[in-house]
Design a protein around this motif. Structure first.
Motif, short mmCIF file in Angstrom:
data_model
loop_
_atom_site.label_atom_id
_atom_site.label_comp_id
_atom_site.label_asym_id
_atom_site.label_seq_id
_atom_site.Cartn_x
_atom_site.Cartn_y
_atom_site.Cartn_z
N ILE A 94 0.90 -1.15 0.00
CA ILE A 94 0.00 0.00 0.00
C ILE A 94 0.94 1.20 0.00
O ILE A 94 1.71 1.40 0.93
CB ILE A 94 -0.90 0.03 1.26
N ASP A 95 0.88 1.96 -1.08
CA ASP A 95 1.80 3.08 -1.23
C ASP A 95 1.31 4.29 -0.43
O ASP A 95 2.03 4.82 0.41
CB ASP A 95 1.94 3.41 -2.72
N GLN A 96 0.08 4.72 -0.69
CA GLN A 96 -0.50 5.86 0.03
C GLN A 96 -2.00 5.59 0.23
O GLN A 96 -2.63 4.93 -0.59
CB GLN A 96 -0.33 7.17 -0.76
N ILE A 97 -2.53 6.16 1.29
CA ILE A 97 -3.98 6.11 1.53
C ILE A 97 -4.36 7.42 2.21
O ILE A 97 -3.64 7.89 3.11
CB ILE A 97 -4.39 4.88 2.38
N ALA A 98 -5.46 8.01 1.75
CA ALA A 98 -5.90 9.29 2.33
C ALA A 98 -7.41 9.44 2.16
O ALA A 98 -7.98 8.95 1.20
CB ALA A 98 -5.19 10.45 1.64
N THR A 99 -8.02 10.13 3.12
CA THR A 99 -9.44 10.45 3.08
C THR A 99 -9.59 11.94 3.31
O THR A 99 -8.93 12.51 4.19
CB THR A 99 -10.21 9.68 4.18
N SER A 100 -10.47 12.59 2.54
CA SER A 100 -10.67 14.03 2.68
C SER A 100 -11.21 14.35 4.08
O SER A 100 -11.90 13.54 4.70
CB SER A 100 -11.62 14.55 1.61
N LEU A 101 -10.86 15.53 4.57
CA LEU A 101 -11.24 15.93 5.92
C LEU A 101 -12.74 15.78 6.21
O LEU A 101 -13.11 15.21 7.24
CB LEU A 101 -10.79 17.37 6.20
N PRO A 102 -13.63 16.24 5.32
CA PRO A 102 -15.06 16.11 5.64
C PRO A 102 -15.56 14.67 5.72
O PRO A 102 -16.59 14.40 6.31
CB PRO A 102 -15.77 16.84 4.49
N GLU A 103 -14.82 13.74 5.11
CA GLU A 103 -15.25 12.35 5.06
C GLU A 103 -14.52 11.44 6.06
O GLU A 103 -14.81 10.26 6.16
CB GLU A 103 -15.07 11.79 3.65
N GLN A 104 -13.57 12.00 6.81
CA GLN A 104 -12.81 11.18 7.77
C GLN A 104 -13.72 10.68 8.88
O GLN A 104 -14.65 11.36 9.30
CB GLN A 104 -11.63 11.98 8.32
N GLY A 105 -13.45 9.45 9.33
CA GLY A 105 -14.24 8.85 10.40
C GLY A 105 -15.52 8.19 9.93
O GLY A 105 -16.33 7.77 10.75
N LYS A 106 -15.72 8.09 8.62
CA LYS A 106 -16.95 7.51 8.08
C LYS A 106 -16.73 6.14 7.46
O LYS A 106 -17.61 5.62 6.78
CB LYS A 106 -17.56 8.46 7.04
#
Length: 183
Positions: A94-106
């Protein structure tokens, strides 16, 4: 027709018309490096350097995960109970993983990882693969441990202590088969 508030997951190729530079430029996960990397994923995917799975909501990029095939040295598995390993252990990184701030924790990150694990199973059917590995930032180690990844070693990169984490392909198979049985 897709609903505007529904998050959909798929390959970058499937959502290529949505993932335009203007859309990616708006992506903000709270980490400058990952935001900048998001702007490169389309070019990297097209050049076969990585494969990306994205989470899309309407015309917005909500998250991404990038993967590539690699090897880990057998020494990375010292004092671990993984059984016999070849000198070069084939893994999907897994090279990178990211979630946009408004969608984090969902649950987007968890779903992206699940999609990546499914990709690992396909690779395993067509080539040798012992598991999935990633380099975790300190604030994400416990998240990955809850998902079954095991810390192997650490290194310091740009003054950040990263942890190499691994999950065996058999563990992924077992987890996904239980998930399918429940569904």
């Amino acid at each position: 027709m897709e609903k505007q508030d529904e998050i959909q997951f798929g390959t970058l190729k499937q959502f290529g018309k949505i993932i335009r530079p203007a859309v990616v430029k708006k992506f903000d996960c709270g980490d400058d490096f990952l935001n900048s990397f998001a702007q490169k994923i389309k070019k990297l995917d097209e050049s076969n350097a990585i494969r990306a799975i994205v989470a899309v909501k309407g015309n917005h990029l909500c998250g991404y995960i990038t993967m590539k095939v690699g090897n880990l040295a057998k020494d990375s598995f010292q004092d671990k109970s993984f059984g016999s390993m070849p000198l070069e252990v084939p893994v999907m990184m897994i090279d990178q993983i990211a979630t946009s701030l408004p969608e984090q924790g969902k649950g987007i990150g968890r779903t992206l990882l699940s999609q990546a694990f499914r990709s690992a199973l396909i690779i395993k059917e067509n080539a040798g693969l012992k598991g999935v590995a990633l380099w975790s930032h300190p604030n994400a180690v416990s998240f990955y441990q809850k998902l079954g990844l095991i810390p192997l070693t650490t290194k310091v990169s740009n003054s950040v202590k990263l942890t190499l984490m691994f999950i065996a392909i058999e563990t992924i198979e077992d987890a996904l088969s239980v998930q399918q049985a429940i569904a």
